[in-house]
Design an enzyme around this catalytic site. Structure first.
Site, PDB file in Angstrom:
ATOM      1  N   ASN A  33       0.805  -1.222   0.000  1.00 21.11           N
ATOM      2  CA  ASN A  33       0.000   0.000   0.000  1.00 21.11           C
ATOM      3  C   ASN A  33       0.838   1.272   0.000  1.00 21.11           C
ATOM      4  O   ASN A  33       0.290   2.368   0.021  1.00 21.11           O
ATOM      5  CB  ASN A  33      -0.954   0.010   1.196  1.00 21.11           C
ATOM      6  N   ASP A 126     -10.670  -3.990  -6.301  1.00 19.52           N
ATOM      7  CA  ASP A 126     -11.285  -5.124  -5.626  1.00 19.52           C
ATOM      8  C   ASP A 126     -12.795  -4.960  -5.530  1.00 19.52           C
ATOM      9  O   ASP A 126     -13.312  -3.862  -5.361  1.00 19.52           O
ATOM     10  CB  ASP A 126     -10.725  -5.268  -4.201  1.00 19.52           C
ATOM     11  N   ILE A 338     -15.487   0.480   8.236  1.00 23.91           N
ATOM     12  CA  ILE A 338     -14.785   1.166   7.150  1.00 23.91           C
ATOM     13  C   ILE A 338     -15.460   0.917   5.802  1.00 23.91           C
ATOM     14  O   ILE A 338     -15.738   1.840   5.040  1.00 23.91           O
ATOM     15  CB  ILE A 338     -13.313   0.733   7.094  1.00 23.91           C
TER      16      ILE A 338
END
Length: 448
Positions: A33, A126, A338
């Site tokens: 990331n 994704d 989230i």
């Protein structure tokens, strides 16, 4: 034979036989990331940038292709990447390169600084629920960009230098924060990012940008202030290690009742995860070089767990930890705050024998954007439950790793398809697991 079965027949897959304890030592790769954002940040300068401890994975390959399409010269040797973009030869990102994930959105700012225009495809990524880029586009427009959507592309331009502004994020979005950090570094004046994300990967990006000459100040209450400069220089930087890979391998160790030393695992990026392990009575040892995780035959106790923005429990850790909770003693609760749709992978776990229920109510205390909505964002897990090997199809990176973890502790053999998601986000995960004693084999599909 239906379409999905036909695709699986010809696709490579992992053959995983469970029940083997993981033992030994392995090094954690650089952060997935972080690396792609740093490669994009290199577009801000005409000078060479060097990145060390680079993870070799699919998302990096896509980012390199994107930069090369825009004119970058890239060299990747072992785990060191050098990149230089003296001239932006092309100002349109093709759908083949930019449509597979969202990283091309980060190229808008650098390209507007360099040549005043760029066209990118609507991004993919994704399948974990809607991930709109409205935050990105709204903030870039505030900075002076003109962005129009035409036939699946975003046509972006700036008649003059982008300017600093105050951007208040409705939610501490990691990628939006990274986008504005990169773009604001060369904008005229001061940019204030309010309600910014502050994940370790963001701090690492700030370190690189500061080496390049950016002026970035971290303030209290999730506020980041960027004072734009006229130009940036090249820089060298060593990436932090991947905390998601570390968590996945740690959980695999406990699931298989093994004993694994993760070299380069960093305590400061794993504090919340390690605290959760301590609350469950799970054993680990920390030294200056890494962390040792030690499993035993006792099922851990059930817990209540809530994901949250950093420094809370990371949403990417939720899936592997849910696998661990299938082996915990009692009723555990997981509240996802989230993403609204990150429990889709549990249906496959139920097929393996797990006792899992999904609920739309907020089963926790963390303030949640999904309260009163009908998203299945809370999960109840009853354990310990023996899992049985089966055929699995991976929908996204984190769920895919969880399927492998489930297969490692299941009775019998599992066929895990969709492994391109794993290879996008993890560097040779199957090789690392084999080195620790796992019975996992990469099998090529039948010729088409």
């Amino acid at each position: 034979m239906n379409h999905e079965e036909t695709l699986m027949r010809h696709a490579p897959y992992y053959l995983v036989t469970g029940g083997m304890p993981l033992r030994g030592e392995v090094s954690v790769s650089g952060a997935k990331n972080a690396v792609t954002k740093m490669v994009i940040a290199s577009l801000l300068t005409t000078e060479q940038c060097m990145l060390r401890n680079v993870p070799l994975l699919g998302d990096l390959d896509l980012t390199i292709k994107l930069c090369r399409e825009l004119g970058s010269q890239v060299d990747l040797q072992d785990h060191t990447l050098t990149i230089r973009t003296q001239d932006c030869e092309k100002r349109v990102v093709s759908r083949d390169v930019g449509g597979l994930n969202r990283i091309c959105v980060l190229a808008i700012g650098p390209m507007l600084h360099r040549c005043g225009e760029v066209t990118i495809p609507a991004p993919g990524g994704d399948r974990i629920g809607p991930r709109p880029i409205d935050y990105h586009l709204d903030g870039l427009r505030q900075m002076g960009a003109t962005i129009e959507e035409r036939e699946g592309y975003f046509v972006c331009s700036a008649s003059k230098r982008l300017k600093g502004t105050t951007i208040k994020l409705p939610f501490p979005s990691v990628m939006a924060t990274e986008n504005f950090l990169i773009t604001a570094s060369l904008a005229k004046g001061v940019t204030v990012i309010e309600n910014a994300a502050n994940e370790p990967e963001i701090i690492d990006l700030i370190k690189l940008l500061q080496k390049m000459g950016a002026i970035i100040e971290l303030q209290v209450d999730r506020r980041i202030v960027v004072e734009g400069v006229e130009s940036l220089r090249g820089a060298s930087h060593t990436l932090l290690s991947d905390r998601n890979e570390a968590v996945s391998l740690a959980v695999a160790t406990y699931l298989t009742r093994g004993d694994v030393y993760l070299r380069l695992a960093q305590q400061d990026t794993l504090l919340t995860f390690l605290n959760t392990l301590s609350k469950m009575g799970l054993c680990f040892e920390i030294d200056d070089e890494g962390i040792r995780f030690i499993g035993d035959d006792r099922p851990p106790p059930a817990i209540a767990l809530e994901t949250d923005v950093h420094p809370g429990f990371m949403t990417d850790w939720q899936q592997p930890f849910t696998i661990l909770l299938t082996q915990a003693n009692g009723m555990s609760v997981v509240h996802e705050t989230i993403y609204e749709d990150r429990f889709g992978y549990t249906s496959a776990l139920i097929g393996m024998g797990a006792h899992i229920g999904l609920y739309p109510k907020c089963l926790g205390e963390v303030p949640c954007r999904f309260k009163g909505k009908q998203y299945m964002h809370s999960c109840v897990v009853r354990g310990p439950t023996p899992l049985k090997g089966t055929r699995l199809y991976i929908p996204d990176i984190r769920a895919g790793c969880s399927y492998i973890l489930a297969a490692l502790c299941a009775e019998g053999t599992s066929q895990v398809y969709g492994i391109e998601h794993i290879e996008r986000g993890y560097e040779q995960l199957d090789v690392k697991l084999r080195g620790l004693g796992a019975r996992i084999e990469r099998v090529e599909g039948e010729p088409a």
